[in-house]
Design a protein around this motif. Structure first.
Motif, short mmCIF file in Angstrom:
data_model
loop_
_atom_site.label_atom_id
_atom_site.label_comp_id
_atom_site.label_asym_id
_atom_site.label_seq_id
_atom_site.Cartn_x
_atom_site.Cartn_y
_atom_site.Cartn_z
N ALA A 152 0.83 -1.20 0.00
CA ALA A 152 0.00 0.00 0.00
C ALA A 152 0.87 1.25 0.00
CB ALA A 152 -0.94 -0.01 1.21
N GLU A 153 1.92 1.26 0.82
CA GLU A 153 2.82 2.41 0.87
C GLU A 153 3.51 2.63 -0.47
OE1 GLU A 153 7.09 3.53 3.02
OE2 GLU A 153 5.92 1.82 3.73
N THR A 154 3.90 1.56 -1.12
CA THR A 154 4.60 1.68 -2.39
C THR A 154 3.67 2.21 -3.47
OG1 THR A 154 6.03 -0.16 -1.77
CG2 THR A 154 5.94 0.41 -4.11
N ARG A 155 2.44 1.72 -3.51
CA ARG A 155 1.49 2.21 -4.52
C ARG A 155 1.12 3.67 -4.26
NH1 ARG A 155 -0.67 -2.08 -7.57
NH2 ARG A 155 -0.03 -4.13 -6.73
N SER A 156 1.03 4.06 -2.99
CA SER A 156 0.76 5.46 -2.67
C SER A 156 1.89 6.37 -3.15
CB SER A 156 0.56 5.61 -1.17
OG SER A 156 0.39 6.97 -0.82
N ALA A 157 3.14 5.91 -2.96
CA ALA A 157 4.29 6.70 -3.43
C ALA A 157 4.27 6.82 -4.95
CB ALA A 157 5.58 6.05 -2.96
N LEU A 158 3.90 5.75 -5.64
CA LEU A 158 3.81 5.81 -7.10
C LEU A 158 2.81 6.87 -7.54
CD1 LEU A 158 3.98 2.02 -8.01
CD2 LEU A 158 5.45 3.80 -8.98
N GLU A 159 1.69 6.97 -6.84
CA GLU A 159 0.72 8.01 -7.17
C GLU A 159 1.32 9.40 -6.98
OE1 GLU A 159 -2.33 7.90 -8.52
OE2 GLU A 159 -1.93 5.78 -8.85
N ASP A 160 2.09 9.57 -5.89
CA ASP A 160 2.72 10.87 -5.62
C ASP A 160 3.75 11.24 -6.68
OD1 ASP A 160 1.24 11.11 -3.31
OD2 ASP A 160 2.85 10.39 -1.99
N LEU A 161 4.30 10.24 -7.38
CA LEU A 161 5.40 10.47 -8.31
C LEU A 161 4.95 10.52 -9.76
CD1 LEU A 161 8.07 8.19 -6.62
CD2 LEU A 161 8.15 10.68 -6.80
N ARG A 162 3.66 10.50 -10.00
CA ARG A 162 3.19 10.58 -11.40
C ARG A 162 3.70 11.86 -12.05
NH1 ARG A 162 0.00 6.84 -13.24
NH2 ARG A 162 -1.15 5.48 -11.80
N GLY A 163 4.29 11.70 -13.23
CA GLY A 163 4.88 12.84 -13.92
C GLY A 163 6.32 13.09 -13.55
N THR A 164 6.81 12.38 -12.52
CA THR A 164 8.20 12.54 -12.08
C THR A 164 9.07 11.37 -12.52
OG1 THR A 164 7.44 13.77 -10.14
CG2 THR A 164 9.68 12.91 -10.06
N VAL A 165 8.53 10.16 -12.44
CA VAL A 165 9.23 8.96 -12.90
C VAL A 165 8.28 8.19 -13.81
CG1 VAL A 165 10.58 8.85 -10.77
CG2 VAL A 165 8.48 7.51 -10.96
#
Length: 293
Positions: A152-165
């Protein structure tokens, strides 16, 4: 770097030393610049250092190190922190802290290694020795769990990084790691935070391993993370062989490296440029390795 971080300065350290370790209180004291995220570090004279947690998440680290490192150190091939004094909480400072012997060396940096093959062999040998230490009764490591614990933490971080990685490729790499067979062996000792800033090198060789606050037992795959946060691709096979990683463990280790980097990048992007840069490096290396495989 953290909300609610405790203020630590030279006068506080002097006060704590005078109250609990007066024999060291008059030694020269200077703050050490560090990219570490949990502890403030002060050099004390030529031979000592003082480590004090900045946040509650590190409150138990000194006690854990004081309990386990003297027992593990004789089983390991490299120096680890030697705690010479365990400080106790006071009205002025709320947590345990420590006085440790100073260890010389420099933190290695990806892309600037002077002897990557030997460093890879040294790291692998250390991971293997810790994994096979055979010391019973160790506490569980929170990174010794299955990867699903941080899904869950990893998927949340992926959402935060959209457009960055490249979040699509990163998600695919993460889901591949989740599909790897889980660890079914007995709990092994692991450091669980083998980031470059927790390593020391001298003349290209690994000379010491620092900061065992995340020390514990469980699946040892997390200790394979230097393959992506530090070592260049050509020497990864040598590290893997020395560390004793099978295919499933290697896949889980790559998953841990990716998960940690995805969480670190948005959290430290504006407060710790060294950690943020390393997180970007890990993501790049994991995705490049996936493309090659």
């Amino acid at each position: 770097m953290h909300a609610g971080e405790t203020l630590i300065d030279g006068p506080l350290v002097r006060h704590l030393l005078a109250g609990q370790f007066p024999r060291w209180a008059r030694l020269p004291l200077r703050r050490v610049r560090s990219s570490g995220t949990v502890n403030a570090l002060y050099r004390l004279g030529d031979d000592l250092a003082v480590r004090l947690p900045r946040i509650a998440d590190g409150a138990d680290d000194a006690v854990k190190e004081h309990t386990w490192l003297p027992r593990l150190a004789p089983r390991l091939p490299l120096p680890v922190p030697e705690i010479l004094g365990l400080g106790t909480p006071t009205a002025d400072y709320p947590w345990h802290w420590s006085v440790v012997r100073w260890l010389d060396g420099e933190a290695p940096a990806p892309g600037a290694l002077t002897d990557a093959p030997r460093l890879a062999a040294d790291l692998g040998a250390f991971v293997s020795a810790l994994r096979t230490a055979g010391l019973p009764g160790g506490p569980p490591s929170y990174r010794g769990t299955p990867l699903t614990a941080v899904d869950a933490e990893t998927r949340s971080a992926l959402e935060d990084l959209r457009g960055t990685v490249d979040t699509g490729a990163a998600l695919a790499a993460w889901e591949e790691a989740l599909d790897a067979p889980v660890w079914t062996g007995p709990p092994c000792w692991l450091h669980a935070d083998l980031m470059p800033m927790n390593l020391l090198v001298r003349e290209g060789r690994l000379s010491a391993v620092l900061d065992f606050g995340t020390l514990g037992t469980g699946d040892p795959a997390c200790d394979f993370i230097p393959a992506w946060n530090l070592l260049p691709a050509p020497v990864r096979p040598a590290f893997r062989e020395a560390a004793g990683a099978d295919d499933a463990g290697w896949a889980r280790g790559r998953g841990w490296a990716l998960s940690m980097a995805l969480a670190q990048l948005p959290y430290y992007r504006d407060t710790n440029p060294v950690i943020a840069a390393n997180a970007r490096h890990v993501i790049t290396e994991v995705l490049a390795e996936r493309r090659r495989s």
